[in-house]
Motif scaffolding. Sequence first.
Motif, PDB file in Angstrom:
ATOM      1  N   GLY A 180       0.814  -1.204   0.000  1.00 47.17           N
ATOM      2  CA  GLY A 180       0.000   0.000   0.000  1.00 47.17           C
ATOM      3  C   GLY A 180       0.848   1.256   0.000  1.00 47.17           C
ATOM      4  N   ARG A 181       0.246   2.346   0.434  1.00 47.45           N
ATOM      5  CA  ARG A 181       0.899   3.647   0.350  1.00 47.45           C
ATOM      6  C   ARG A 181       1.684   3.937   1.632  1.00 47.45           C
ATOM      7  N   PHE A 182       2.833   3.299   1.757  1.00 51.44           N
ATOM      8  CA  PHE A 182       3.715   3.546   2.890  1.00 51.44           C
ATOM      9  C   PHE A 182       4.968   4.264   2.388  1.00 51.44           C
ATOM     10  N   GLY A 183       5.486   5.163   3.216  1.00 56.47           N
ATOM     11  CA  GLY A 183       6.674   5.902   2.841  1.00 56.47           C
ATOM     12  C   GLY A 183       7.934   5.185   3.288  1.00 56.47           C
ATOM     13  N   ASN A 184       8.764   4.766   2.341  1.00 57.68           N
ATOM     14  CA  ASN A 184      10.023   4.088   2.632  1.00 57.68           C
ATOM     15  C   ASN A 184      11.134   5.141   2.690  1.00 57.68           C
ATOM     16  N   VAL A 185      11.591   5.448   3.885  1.00 54.12           N
ATOM     17  CA  VAL A 185      12.596   6.502   4.077  1.00 54.12           C
ATOM     18  C   VAL A 185      13.881   6.136   3.329  1.00 54.12           C
ATOM     19  N   GLN A 186      14.394   7.060   2.531  1.00 53.27           N
ATOM     20  CA  GLN A 186      15.566   6.787   1.712  1.00 53.27           C
ATOM     21  C   GLN A 186      16.831   7.482   2.197  1.00 53.27           C
ATOM     22  N   GLU A 187      16.689   8.504   3.019  1.00 51.97           N
ATOM     23  CA  GLU A 187      17.859   9.268   3.448  1.00 51.97           C
ATOM     24  C   GLU A 187      18.713   8.532   4.474  1.00 51.97           C
ATOM     25  N   TYR A 188      18.157   7.525   5.111  1.00 51.38           N
ATOM     26  CA  TYR A 188      18.865   6.764   6.148  1.00 51.38           C
ATOM     27  C   TYR A 188      18.725   5.277   5.827  1.00 51.38           C
ATOM     28  N   GLY A 189      19.686   4.482   6.296  1.00 56.19           N
ATOM     29  CA  GLY A 189      19.635   3.059   5.998  1.00 56.19           C
ATOM     30  C   GLY A 189      20.511   2.254   6.924  1.00 56.19           C
ATOM     31  N   GLY A 190      20.783   1.033   6.514  1.00 51.64           N
ATOM     32  CA  GLY A 190      21.600   0.140   7.320  1.00 51.64           C
ATOM     33  C   GLY A 190      23.086   0.356   7.066  1.00 51.64           C
TER      34      GLY A 190
ATOM     35  N   VAL B  53      23.892   0.454   3.593  1.00 54.96           N
ATOM     36  CA  VAL B  53      22.881  -0.470   3.065  1.00 54.96           C
ATOM     37  C   VAL B  53      21.586   0.299   2.817  1.00 54.96           C
ATOM     38  N   LEU B  54      21.315   0.582   1.559  1.00 57.32           N
ATOM     39  CA  LEU B  54      20.098   1.308   1.205  1.00 57.32           C
ATOM     40  C   LEU B  54      18.865   0.430   1.389  1.00 57.32           C
ATOM     41  N   ASN B  55      17.748   1.076   1.696  1.00 58.93           N
ATOM     42  CA  ASN B  55      16.471   0.364   1.824  1.00 58.93           C
ATOM     43  C   ASN B  55      15.671   0.388   0.529  1.00 58.93           C
ATOM     44  N   TYR B  56      16.350   0.637  -0.567  1.00 59.22           N
ATOM     45  CA  TYR B  56      15.777   0.560  -1.905  1.00 59.22           C
ATOM     46  C   TYR B  56      16.935   0.208  -2.846  1.00 59.22           C
ATOM     47  N   GLY B  57      16.635  -0.288  -4.024  1.00 54.90           N
ATOM     48  CA  GLY B  57      17.718  -0.645  -4.939  1.00 54.90           C
ATOM     49  C   GLY B  57      17.236  -1.554  -6.049  1.00 54.90           C
ATOM     50  N   ARG B  58      18.194  -1.992  -6.859  1.00 50.38           N
ATOM     51  CA  ARG B  58      17.902  -2.875  -7.991  1.00 50.38           C
ATOM     52  C   ARG B  58      18.599  -4.209  -7.785  1.00 50.38           C
ATOM     53  N   ARG B  59      17.879  -5.263  -8.062  1.00 51.85           N
ATOM     54  CA  ARG B  59      18.453  -6.601  -7.906  1.00 51.85           C
ATOM     55  C   ARG B  59      19.667  -6.783  -8.823  1.00 51.85           C
ATOM     56  N   GLY B  60      20.662  -7.478  -8.284  1.00 53.85           N
ATOM     57  CA  GLY B  60      21.861  -7.759  -9.054  1.00 53.85           C
ATOM     58  C   GLY B  60      22.851  -6.620  -9.104  1.00 53.85           C
ATOM     59  N   LYS B  61      22.552  -5.521  -8.445  1.00 55.17           N
ATOM     60  CA  LYS B  61      23.418  -4.353  -8.466  1.00 55.17           C
ATOM     61  C   LYS B  61      24.086  -4.159  -7.096  1.00 55.17           C
ATOM     62  N   GLY B  62      25.196  -3.474  -7.104  1.00 54.56           N
ATOM     63  CA  GLY B  62      25.870  -3.151  -5.855  1.00 54.56           C
ATOM     64  C   GLY B  62      26.895  -4.197  -5.453  1.00 54.56           C
ATOM     65  N   GLN B  63      27.523  -3.956  -4.332  1.00 55.16           N
ATOM     66  CA  GLN B  63      28.613  -4.797  -3.845  1.00 55.16           C
ATOM     67  C   GLN B  63      28.144  -6.230  -3.579  1.00 55.16           C
ATOM     68  N   GLU B  64      28.998  -7.188  -3.890  1.00 54.10           N
ATOM     69  CA  GLU B  64      28.670  -8.587  -3.643  1.00 54.10           C
ATOM     70  C   GLU B  64      28.747  -8.893  -2.152  1.00 54.10           C
ATOM     71  N   LEU B  65      27.816  -9.682  -1.674  1.00 51.69           N
ATOM     72  CA  LEU B  65      27.802 -10.117  -0.281  1.00 51.69           C
ATOM     73  C   LEU B  65      28.660 -11.371  -0.144  1.00 51.69           C
ATOM     74  N   VAL B  66      29.491 -11.395   0.882  1.00 53.38           N
ATOM     75  CA  VAL B  66      30.383 -12.535   1.085  1.00 53.38           C
ATOM     76  C   VAL B  66      30.308 -13.007   2.528  1.00 53.38           C
ATOM     77  N   GLU B  67      30.683 -14.246   2.726  1.00 51.51           N
ATOM     78  CA  GLU B  67      30.703 -14.837   4.059  1.00 51.51           C
ATOM     79  C   GLU B  67      31.606 -14.016   4.982  1.00 51.51           C
ATOM     80  N   GLY B  68      31.117 -13.769   6.192  1.00 51.35           N
ATOM     81  CA  GLY B  68      31.886 -13.007   7.173  1.00 51.35           C
ATOM     82  C   GLY B  68      31.488 -11.551   7.280  1.00 51.35           C
ATOM     83  N   MET B  69      30.695 -11.056   6.302  1.00 49.73           N
ATOM     84  CA  MET B  69      30.148  -9.706   6.425  1.00 49.73           C
ATOM     85  C   MET B  69      29.119  -9.678   7.549  1.00 49.73           C
ATOM     86  N   CYS B  70      29.061  -8.578   8.287  1.00 48.01           N
ATOM     87  CA  CYS B  70      28.001  -8.354   9.276  1.00 48.01           C
ATOM     88  C   CYS B  70      27.352  -7.015   8.964  1.00 48.01           C
ATOM     89  N   LEU B  71      26.049  -7.044   8.779  1.00 47.48           N
ATOM     90  CA  LEU B  71      25.304  -5.854   8.372  1.00 47.48           C
ATOM     91  C   LEU B  71      24.124  -5.615   9.296  1.00 47.48           C
TER      92      LEU B  71
END
Length: 274
Positions: A166-176, A189-207
């Motif tokens: 529905g019509r919820f506002g996803n805040v973009q100025e702040y993230g993980g 870590v943005l709360n919006y984005g495109r699949r397959g884009k951005g840095q690859e996630l690897v074992e040992g990362m903590c987010l």
Amino acid sequence: MFRKADPPVQLKTAAEIAKMREAGKVVARTLDTLRAAVEPGMSTLDLDAVAERCIRDAGAVPSFKGYYGFTGSICASVNEEVVHGIPRAGKTLREGDLVSIDCGAILDGWHGDSAITLAVGEARPQDARLMDVCEEAMWRGIAELRPGKRLGDIGAAIDGYMRSQGRFGNVQEYGGHGIGTEMHMDPHVLNYGRRGKGQELVEGMCLAIEPMANAGTRHVVELDDGWTVVTRDGERSTHFEHSVAITADGPLVLTAREENRERIAALGFCDPGF
């Protein structure tokens, strides 16, 4: 064409992740204590005192206190306040309010960071719905934390779910953010984005995965205190967050609370050892 280099990321060993889980348990217990304590008539400074005592009694140190001059051990954001609300004696909770509590602790040099939104007394139906959507968006984002995925997959999952509801506002100025020996680390870590884009996630990362959902538009503004972020239209906001380790076997929720047990099992995430 030149591609912007990915920022270096602190990767943790299994032993270091275990230490982060211990810090996460301190945060989890503190949030459970605050959930039980919240009632009409309390000030956000009262909640801060409860949190600081709980953190220090566990042999840990509040991550937030003194961070760039922040005065609280928690962030306590009420109603239209989105994040970074400064605990204060003059901010009294009333029946029907929403309060978002962000809590961090350092134990043996490792950070834990988590947030929940609570209703003071009985929640209005529209507020309960807002909280449910924000929390579920967080879980959808966490589910993407697997080796070989991309940062964009996290944001796409969060934003896609919110849009579907529905019509919820996803805040973009702040993230993980990354987390480990510091509270805020690369990558952002943005709360919006495109699949397959951005840095690859690897074992040992903590987010830390932390969506913020507004009842109105996504637009926010920072107040003159230099910390408190509010919705521009005055509508209510919610905030949920967990710190998570990426392992070969899937996401390990480092700040998991007992109430998360069934959800984590249903999603097939690693058992965090309640």
